[in-house]
Design a protein around this motif. Structure first.
Motif, PDB file in Angstrom:
ATOM      1  N   PHE A  82      62.938  39.433  37.754  1.00  0.00           N
ATOM      2  CA  PHE A  82      61.993  39.070  36.692  1.00  0.00           C
ATOM      3  C   PHE A  82      62.307  40.252  35.732  1.00  0.00           C
ATOM      4  CE2 PHE A  82      58.418  37.417  39.562  1.00  0.00           C
ATOM      5  CZ  PHE A  82      59.073  36.292  39.856  1.00  0.00           C
ATOM      6  N   PRO A  83      61.975  39.852  34.300  1.00  0.00           N
ATOM      7  CA  PRO A  83      62.323  40.578  33.326  1.00  0.00           C
ATOM      8  C   PRO A  83      61.163  41.909  33.394  1.00  0.00           C
ATOM      9  CG  PRO A  83      60.975  38.697  32.709  1.00  0.00           C
ATOM     10  CD  PRO A  83      61.609  38.501  33.887  1.00  0.00           C
ATOM     11  N   ASP A  84      61.702  43.162  33.031  1.00  0.00           N
ATOM     12  CA  ASP A  84      60.576  44.148  33.137  1.00  0.00           C
ATOM     13  C   ASP A  84      59.624  44.321  31.830  1.00  0.00           C
ATOM     14  OD1 ASP A  84      59.585  46.549  34.176  1.00  0.00           O
ATOM     15  OD2 ASP A  84      61.218  47.691  33.448  1.00  0.00           O
ATOM     16  N   PHE A 258      63.653  29.778  25.356  1.00  0.00           N
ATOM     17  CA  PHE A 258      63.251  31.072  25.658  1.00  0.00           C
ATOM     18  C   PHE A 258      63.420  31.320  27.218  1.00  0.00           C
ATOM     19  CE2 PHE A 258      59.626  33.949  26.621  1.00  0.00           C
ATOM     20  CZ  PHE A 258      60.226  35.129  25.968  1.00  0.00           C
ATOM     21  N   ALA A 259      62.802  30.381  27.753  1.00  0.00           N
ATOM     22  CA  ALA A 259      62.749  30.580  29.263  1.00  0.00           C
ATOM     23  C   ALA A 259      63.840  30.937  29.950  1.00  0.00           C
ATOM     24  CB  ALA A 259      61.890  29.525  29.747  1.00  0.00           C
ATOM     25  N   GLY A 264      65.517  34.931  33.424  1.00  0.00           N
ATOM     26  CA  GLY A 264      66.458  35.192  34.577  1.00  0.00           C
ATOM     27  C   GLY A 264      66.537  34.076  35.567  1.00  0.00           C
ATOM     28  N   PRO A 265      67.438  34.517  36.518  1.00  0.00           N
ATOM     29  CA  PRO A 265      67.786  33.342  37.562  1.00  0.00           C
ATOM     30  C   PRO A 265      66.430  32.971  38.540  1.00  0.00           C
ATOM     31  CG  PRO A 265      68.331  35.501  38.233  1.00  0.00           C
ATOM     32  CD  PRO A 265      67.974  35.824  36.927  1.00  0.00           C
ATOM     33  N   CYS A 266      65.326  33.592  38.355  1.00  0.00           N
ATOM     34  CA  CYS A 266      64.229  32.916  39.154  1.00  0.00           C
ATOM     35  C   CYS A 266      63.312  32.756  38.068  1.00  0.00           C
ATOM     36  CB  CYS A 266      63.675  33.992  40.174  1.00  0.00           C
ATOM     37  SG  CYS A 266      65.054  34.625  41.461  1.00  0.00           S
ATOM     38  N   ALA A 267      63.574  32.140  36.932  1.00  0.00           N
ATOM     39  CA  ALA A 267      62.713  31.724  36.047  1.00  0.00           C
ATOM     40  C   ALA A 267      61.644  30.848  36.395  1.00  0.00           C
ATOM     41  CB  ALA A 267      63.308  31.046  34.815  1.00  0.00           C
TER      42      ALA A 267
END
Length: 294
Positions: A82-84, A258-259, A264-267
């Motif tokens: 996930f994005p931090d 945006f998503a 990322g890969p687990c959006a």
DNA sequence: GCCCAGGTGAAGC
DNA sequence: GCTTCACATGGG
């Protein structure tokens, strides 16, 4: 052969997983989560580091359950992807252990065709009626209430629109009926979608009546496990706008772009955390009347 | 009564 | 292309 089996788990929030709006047939009963997976009537009991399953009939192979619950999945790897940023940190903290299930494509597809502009409570009621009226009865353990399979495409294809409307599904009835008929006739192969890239699978799903981008993404994510699928409903729209776009009006197309880049890969997983977070009264965006934690 | 809900499809610009 | 609207039903 046994009717009970305990599985060791780590970071598994069963309650959040079964109530977060990805599946609609689980009930809290007798201190257990009671539900139906395929042809299996099952009860699940959550403990700090394990899940115990009890079935109505003896089971030789439990793969159907471990697959459905995705017990092998290492959640920490997902969360690490996930994005931090602050919204994601808050969402993960609010529903730690939330998982994505791996559902049957037909049940998932039919359920989300029925979901449009309905509250989750009502979606559950419609599906319960549908299963009672059209699903085959399943074996249950002594003392358990009756349980039913999710009705097959063929069974629903034989119904009339008027009959389906008696399940209170309203204008969704013709969509469900038409989709059931296309699949029952063999004109549409749900199994084949698993072999396609996500974009191609989405195009195929959206050819079905009553299936637009959002429903297609739900099926891609919850049934086929395409983790880049990112369903945007009214709640996710609100969340993204407020958390990432300074409350500005944003077009759906832009949110999808945006998503695809931000989460990322687990959006798809991130989406479910955001969805559950905003819906359960733990965020500043909680719906009026939702239980709010101090 | 009103507004909204895990939207979609068709009609109108 | 984009925006608007109808579509059932029930909860708050």
């Amino acid at each position: 052969m046994e009717t009970t089996r305990t599985f060791a788990v780590r970071d598994y929030n069963l309650a959040a997983t079964l109530t977060c709006g990805q599946a609609f047939r689980w009930h809290w009963r007798d201190q257990c989560w009671a539900g139906v997976i395929g042809t299996h009537c099952v009860r699940l009991r959550e403990a700090p580091s394990s899940i115990t399953a009890e079935t109505a009939e003896p089971v030789a192979n439990w793969n159907w359950l471990t697959h459905y619950l995705q017990l092998h999945l290492d959640l920490s790897e997902v969360v690490r992807a996930f994005p931090d940023d602050e919204p994601m940190r808050a969402a993960v903290a609010a529903c730690r252990g939330l998982r994505l299930l791996r559902q049957d494509p037909w049940e998932c597809l039919a359920s989300f065709i029925l979901s449009s502009t309905k509250q989750i409570v009502q979606i559950r009621q419609i599906i319960a009626r549908l299963c009672e009226r059209y699903g085959e009865p399943l074996a249950v353990a002594p003392g358990w209430p009756p349980a039913f399979r999710f009705p097959s495409p063929a069974r629903l294809a034989d119904a009339s629109e008027t009959e389906l409307r008696r399940c209170k599904m309203g204008f969704r009835a013709p969509y469900l009926l038409a989709t059931a008929r296309v699949i029952a006739d063999g004109q549409f192969d749900l199994a084949r979608l698993q072999t396609l890239p996500v974009e191609a699978a989405r195009v195929e799903l959206m050819k079905l009546p009553g299936v637009g981008r959002k429903v297609a993404d739900c099926v891609l994510l919850f049934a086929y496990g395409f983790q880049s699928a990112f369903p945007v409903d009214v709640w996710v729209m609100k969340a993204l706008r407020q958390l990432y776009f300074l409350r500005r009006r944003v077009h759906l197309q832009r949110l999808h772009r945006f998503a695809a880049t931000h989460f990322g890969p687990c959006a798809g997983y991130a989406q479910q955390y955001l969805f559950h977070y905003i819906r359960t009264g733990r965020s500043p965006l909680a719906p009026p009347g939702a239980p709010r934690r101090r």
